[in-house]
Motif scaffolding. Sequence first.
Motif, PDB file in Angstrom:
ATOM      1  N   ASP A  52       8.241 -12.172   5.992  1.00 16.63           N
ATOM      2  CA  ASP A  52       8.400 -10.728   5.796  1.00 16.63           C
ATOM      3  C   ASP A  52       8.296 -10.378   4.314  1.00 16.63           C
ATOM      4  N   ALA A  57      12.270  -7.217   0.861  1.00 17.18           N
ATOM      5  CA  ALA A  57      11.048  -6.771   1.541  1.00 17.18           C
ATOM      6  C   ALA A  57      11.052  -5.261   1.732  1.00 17.18           C
ATOM      7  N   ASP A 107       4.596 -10.587   3.209  1.00 18.33           N
ATOM      8  CA  ASP A 107       3.819  -9.422   3.670  1.00 18.33           C
ATOM      9  C   ASP A 107       4.100  -8.210   2.784  1.00 18.33           C
ATOM     10  N   ARG A 114      11.182 -16.730   8.834  1.00 17.15           N
ATOM     11  CA  ARG A 114      10.723 -15.379   9.193  1.00 17.15           C
ATOM     12  C   ARG A 114      11.010 -14.402   8.051  1.00 17.15           C
ATOM     13  N   ASP A 115      12.161 -14.586   7.386  1.00 16.43           N
ATOM     14  CA  ASP A 115      12.466 -13.745   6.219  1.00 16.43           C
ATOM     15  C   ASP A 115      11.433 -13.941   5.119  1.00 16.43           C
TER      16      ASP A 115
END
Length: 442
Positions: A379, A336, A382, A375-376
């Motif tokens: 990220d 990310a 996004d 959550r990773d």
Amino acid sequence: MEVLLLGTGAADGWPNPFCTCASCRKALAHGRIREQTAALVDETLLLDCGPEVPRAALRYGRSLSGVRHLLITHAHFDHLGPQALLQRSWADGAGPLDLVGPADALEACRTWVGPDDPVRFVPVAAGDSLTVGDYRVRVLAAEHRVFRDGDAVLYDVEGAGGRILWACDTGPLPAHWYGHVADAGFDAVFLEETFGDRLDHGTDHHDLPAFAHTVEKLRECGAVRDDTDVVAVHLGHHNPDIDTLRLRLSESGARPGTDGEVMVVGEPIGRRTLVLGGARSGKSRHAERLLEPYGAVTYVATGGIREGDAEWAQRVTLHRDRRPSSWSTLETVDVAQVLREAREPLLIDCLGTWLTAMLDRHGVWDGGDVTATSRDVDDLLDAWTACRVPVVAVSNEVGSGVVPASASGRLFRDLLGRVNAAVAERSDTVTLLVAGLPVPLR
């Protein structure tokens, strides 16, 4: 405006199928086969149509059934294969077609068009301006000829999504010519560069020094901006090997085109591509080929180094050896962050090993909380969406095999399937590799 390069080679392609020169041997050994130069714009406008073009379109997963406008630059055989018009007439429901080009080129097409075919002949000459469907087209003079002066032209094509210059074939252009494209600010320029380091070829084509001079003049008159993609096409075997050619062209702020390359002209955000495939399907090699046109690429290796694993080390070595020398390698799982900070094209290989690293990081295999991995993934998604450079990600297609015997295997399969689906939803292009063959999904 989407531009698909159906071919980027000279009249005899590259390599020449009858030649054993060093350039041809190396191109063949690396599978870098270039067919006759042509391009498909938005699947509705075709720029030149030599005899190899219809099959090339199918090879890249595209139908020509939606083509409504064919712009022909001249009647040399690699730019005009009129037999395609006969093949088109055999298809049920062929729609109307505008056939645009110099009068001599159109004349060569007439016997290939049936009396009831919905084909409209539109003869043009340098200096003409016309509307072709959703495109504004200006016809420019070419320093090239088939039988007489003026029977070859170039095209300035502008649509809602961008503006391109199709400058193939032509030799060096006279000083007054540049006034016709002054301040055009093209999004992309496709300029022929046929002869490389051979300088005794006459004046109807570009060699490398002439190409550099033409690009310089296009910059001086405002036709080429700093962000214009200058693409060399009509490449022949008198050029040096492709890695050397890429470096030579980069001195002019240009790059070689690649057969099958898809460009989104005028789109400010980088194009996102996902390449899926099973083990040994050819997915990594296909991804590398998509980014070959770019001089500098960052290869993001998410697998890391496996101490004591000789087979893995050999795989890594083979991957590195086949990449262009201008590429750099970054071994990291912080994908990310790389996506957000990238200033040059990226190849991420692969999402499967990245997901494994995230599961390891959070101890999921030992009962850790899988929501941290979620959550990773969020990220990553996004950053993938916001990436401002061309990016290709490789991932394993895991949904076609047997159900894994272990709970950890089933967890990995399910999570990677969800990652693949989410990345695909946010990608401009998605391709599945099966037995080495690319199958376009989007």
